[in-house]
Structures are given as structure tokens and as C-alpha cells.
Design a protein around this motif. Structure first.
Motif, short mmCIF file in Angstrom:
data_model
loop_
_atom_site.label_atom_id
_atom_site.label_comp_id
_atom_site.label_asym_id
_atom_site.label_seq_id
_atom_site.Cartn_x
_atom_site.Cartn_y
_atom_site.Cartn_z
N ASP A 47 0.83 -1.20 0.00
CA ASP A 47 0.00 0.00 0.00
C ASP A 47 0.87 1.26 0.00
OD1 ASP A 47 0.97 0.19 2.61
OD2 ASP A 47 -0.90 -0.49 3.51
N ASP A 48 0.22 2.39 0.26
CA ASP A 48 0.93 3.66 0.20
C ASP A 48 1.67 4.02 1.48
OD1 ASP A 48 0.35 4.08 -2.43
OD2 ASP A 48 -1.38 5.37 -2.05
N SER A 49 1.66 3.13 2.48
CA SER A 49 2.50 3.37 3.66
C SER A 49 3.94 2.92 3.40
CB SER A 49 1.93 2.62 4.88
OG SER A 49 2.09 1.22 4.71
N ASN A 73 4.51 6.35 -0.85
CA ASN A 73 3.31 5.93 -1.60
C ASN A 73 3.65 4.93 -2.70
OD1 ASN A 73 1.94 7.89 -0.04
ND2 ASN A 73 2.42 9.45 -1.55
N SER A 117 9.26 -0.05 4.88
CA SER A 117 8.10 0.39 5.66
C SER A 117 8.32 1.82 6.15
CB SER A 117 7.89 -0.54 6.85
OG SER A 117 8.90 -0.34 7.81
N SER A 118 7.29 2.40 6.72
CA SER A 118 7.40 3.76 7.26
C SER A 118 8.37 3.82 8.43
CB SER A 118 6.03 4.28 7.68
OG SER A 118 5.45 3.40 8.64
#
Length: 193
Positions: free
Chosen positions: A77-79, A106, A172-173
Motif C-alpha cells: 500500500d501507500d504506507s 506511496n 516500511s514507514s
């Protein structure tokens, strides 16, 4: 006098059917065509949460198919952020890292944008249930995606010619490396093989 000579030469060439030689400029960049050479994981995917176990399979002398599987243990996803690091092939061999670098958050939306019309071919080939982001966790198998159908993208329309190794790294974030895959390709002048 000179213009009369040019007109006469053009008339003679046109009436005799002899065409002047075609000029192919040898510029370092311009419009291009892609020639895919290899796809493989950057490293062992055993510990990755986004596993890219793909490869190119030769269908005929000039045709290749993308095969393999994608296993997502987390949603794509956009994370997630993506880093595309292009290494160029040196004139005496070896790879020169960081020839072109593109990093963006993103990941899902950006990949969809960059792939352009090829996104639908990619998603359909891997049997994803939906073409929209996010991509759900699961295992997705491609039995053969024609790579020639994946050239209509939103990547720049002009680029530097040469052989490139593109490493796609997903994080990842929190900065955790989730997955990585490599694409090796030639960016050729439109008339080259």
C-alpha cells in the motif's frame, strides 16, 4: 549554381529509385526501446514481507515472459516507500551504482502511475483480485506475462542509452526493508536490436 546542382541530384535520385542513405544519429540519449534481459530477487527473500520470486523465461528467440510468484505477508500500500537505484554498465565492464536514483513514498500509487497502461497487464498476469491499491496479502502466481506488452509506461520518453540494472527496494514507514527485486535491461536506440 549550387542550388541548381542540388535540385538536379535530387531529381536524378528520385527518378532512378536510389534513396540517399538513412541517417541514424549516435546521440547518447533520446527516444528508446526496451530489451529486458533478467529479473531476479536482490537477495534471499526468506525473511522479506514482500517476496518477489520472479524470472524471465525465453518463449522464442526474441520473446520473453515474466514468470514466478509474489508473496505478500503485508498489504502493498501507500504506507510503503520505494527506492529505485539504477546502476549503469561501465565501458570496461562492471556496474556503476547510483547512475539514477528515485526514492518516493506511496509505493503502490507510484508503481501504478509509473507502470501506466502496463499496470493492468502486470496485475492481470499475477492474478491480483483488484487493480487498485492496496494489494492484499497473499501469493500471486504468473504463468507467463509477455514483457513486450509491458512497455507502455509513464517512465520518461527519452533516456540515456545503455545497459542498466534497476534495484527496486521497498521499505516500511519505520525503515524496515520489506522486499527487493532487480531488473536488468538494455535501453536501445529505436533502430537497434
Amino acid at each position: 549554381m549550387i542550388s541548381l546542382a542540388i535540385v538536379l541530384v535530387c531529381c536524378v535520385l528520385q527518378t532512378t529509385g536510389i534513396k540517399p542513405p538513412t541517417y541514424f544519429p549516435n546521440l547518447p540519449m533520446g527516444e528508446y526501446k526496451l530489451k529486458f534481459k533478467a529479473v531476479f530477487p536482490c537477495e534471499s527473500t526468506e525473511r522479506h514481507k514482500l517476496q518477489y520470486n520472479t524470472y524471465l523465461s525465453k518463449k522464442s528467440v526474441n520473446e520473453f515472459e515474466l514468470k514466478g510468484n509474489l508473496t505478500y505477508f503485508v498489504p502493498f500500500d501507500d504506507s510503503i516507500s520505494i527506492n529505485i537505484n539504477m546502476a549503469s554498465k561501465g565501458s570496461i565492464g562492471g556496474w556503476k551504482d547510483n547512475a539514477h536514483v528515485y526514492t518516493t513514498p506511496n509505493a503502490c500509487s507510484k508503481m501504478k502511475f509509473l507502470f501506466g497502461d502496463s499496470w493492468k497487464v502486470y496485475v492481470k498476469g499475477f492474478n491480483f483480485s483488484d487493480t487498485e491499491c492496496p494489494m492484499k496479502p497473499g501469493t500471486y502466481v504468473a504463468t507467463g506475462i509477455d514483457v513486450d506488452k509491458m512497455t507502455n509506461t509513464n517512465f520518461p520518453k527519452t533516456f540515456f542509452y545503455g545497459e542498466y540494472k534497476m534495484a527496486f527496494t521497498f521499505t516500511s514507514s519505520k525503515g524496515e526493508k520489506l522486499g527487493c527485486t532487480v531488473l536488468v535491461l538494455d535501453i536501445l536506440r529505436p533502430w537497434e536490436n
